[in-house]
Design a protein around this motif. Sequence first.
Motif: not given
Lengths: 105, 183, 430
Positions: A11-12, A14-21, A36, A39, A42, A46
């Motif tokens: 979950l962590f 995928s949240a980071l992935f979406c922030v980057g997206l 982005g 990120l 990265n 993870i």
Amino acid sequence: MSLSPLQLCLLFSSALFCVGLIGALARSNTILVLLGVELMLNAANINFIAFWRFGPAPSPATGVMFVVFSIAVAAAEAAVGLALVIAIYRHQKNIRLQEAVRLKG
Amino acid sequence: MSIAFLIIALVTLGSAAVAMSLRNLIHSALLLIASWAGIAAFYLWAGAEFVAFAQLLVYVGAVSMVVLFAVLLTRQSRVDMAIAPDALRRIVAALLAGGATLGVLFGAVVSAPLPIAASATPVTVSVRQMGQELMGTHAAALLIVGALLTVALLGAIILASTGREDPPGVAPPAVAPPTRKTS
Amino acid sequence: MTLVQLSRVTPGVSDWFFQSLSSPFIAAAGDSRLERLPIIARDLLTSRLPEPWRWWLNSLLAILVVLFGFAILFALLTLVERKVLGRVQNRPGPNRTGLPFTKLRLFGLGQPLADGIKMLTKEDIVPRSADKLLHFLAPVALLAFSILTFAVLPFGRNLVPVELDAGILYFFAAGAGTELAVFMAGWASRNKYSLLAAMRALAQLISYELPLLLSFVPVIMMAGTLSTTGVVEAQAGWKFGFIPHWHVLTPWGFAAFVIFMVSALAESNRSPFDLPEAESELIAGHLTEYSGFKYALFFMAEYFGMCALSAMAVTLFLGGWRAPLPFLEIVPSYVWFALKLFALLFGFIWIRATFPRLRIDQLTRFAWKFLVPMALINLGTAAFWSLTCNWSGPLQLARWAIALALVAGPFVVMGRKLSRDYAPRTYRYA
């Protein structure tokens, strides 16, 4: 509903992935778009570590190895990407992606 | 799940999210570096010591410098920074796309039957073991990465160089030009 | 100090500190009482406590000892540096300030205290347009990063604060943060001179990071480990009973040591590489807009960085805490470490007093055209050395000759090439 450690890590990431997206899609500054993308890379790393640590691993070092290579590739990507940014800047005197529409200098 | 993980995750996500929304490029670059350091902390938490230090060395040490130099070399005038009329629409679209992706990913993660490690004892990889893997199983990959990095280095230099050729062998004058006070 | 025997931040194993405590420090059979003095002193303080508390207190003690030890060393170093500089320049140096409220002067021993009070009571000026947060964060981050590097240094036999499998990598990863702090300082000042100076400082730091990292790769190759204690272990023993197996006493090790020390000089912004803050030419580079205690923090971080890099050089090349001769082993290991550290620090001060400052182009040229190729060639020399480790008799002589040639040849060739562009200065009007 209780989440396993692996799920929390995923979950962590995928949240980071979406922030980057979102950053890569929403910003018009080329440098931020590149960051982005970094990120998102990265976030993928993870995942590798999470599966290595909490998943059933076929060989003990595979996940770690993959991340080491991935970091090396990401570093190369960042270097070339930022060189591209500087080249774009030299052409059009700003780094807004919308204005980089020409293939010819 | 420990408190440490939650703190690391919140700091990483928070600084990344704020970095992506800030106007000031330097601030967002510095916050992103904090976020990369947070990811390194996650690796450390997960027991991947070597990767954590490599992440720190590469991202906080090297990539951050490249990013900051790039930001400073492409300083824009204030006029450029004005928000274009279509920016709001794009931001909304980006948020929608990102939110949809997030929803799909979260749904998939929560509902998927993920394999759980059979043994409770964490696997650890010593540096020696990693070195042997690198030189043994992954030797080809190591060579390719070396070649890739060399090519990337050369490519970056060629892309960023001005194309202006300095005449070869020109060294700064060995003798400083005489400066005489006019009195 | 060993106190923190937690070797790895391994999650899930929530009882790691109990495990580490169930096996308390086991002294080697030959260890004298003097050798174990730090451990004995610590146990005197904490042995009565219940388990988790004891671990916490042990860690806290280790941190306090390292911090205070280096803080006092910093205070003394500022005085010693000024005294030595004075001595070299044929003047007494600071000798007026003694102990407060007494007539004792003690060769100016009160000077660090007076300097500290002066720095603390100075006005802290922040430029109006400065980025206040970053302006404040820069010195703090710099000091924090340089303190972090002390964590993996082996100060003596069994005296390492944190025993890490990838300790050397950790050391340089933590050190990489200093560049960020320099940038923050230059940018947050909102002063174009500060910013330009910060960029120059960064160019220097990045250029010299490369030879610094490359120079110790042969050591890792030879020792076969990334842990600091492992590297010290690899330098144990004596050849013929009196030549220690220190890395510096091999051709490749000597070359690597010199490259490492030159890069360390540049990394810690010391003269002759102190361009970023050339105090007699520029104002203070990226420190222009700093005053009072923040300036003192930068100063402190510079000295801490110097101490950490010197300690790393001692660990990597000079045998760490090992005694140079077998019969000198009665002197405790931490004393040897301190002596070697002081010797290197004295070298830093001596070099500052002796060499003129380089120009920025000379500086970068020296790094890229001399140090980096030398470090790369040195890698090959080390590979040759390790491949021929079972040569003996006359072959041993050949091994030394080839290795020395591999070090000296490139040195002469590249040195010639580098210095050809710089003819001796002729001063026409002087």
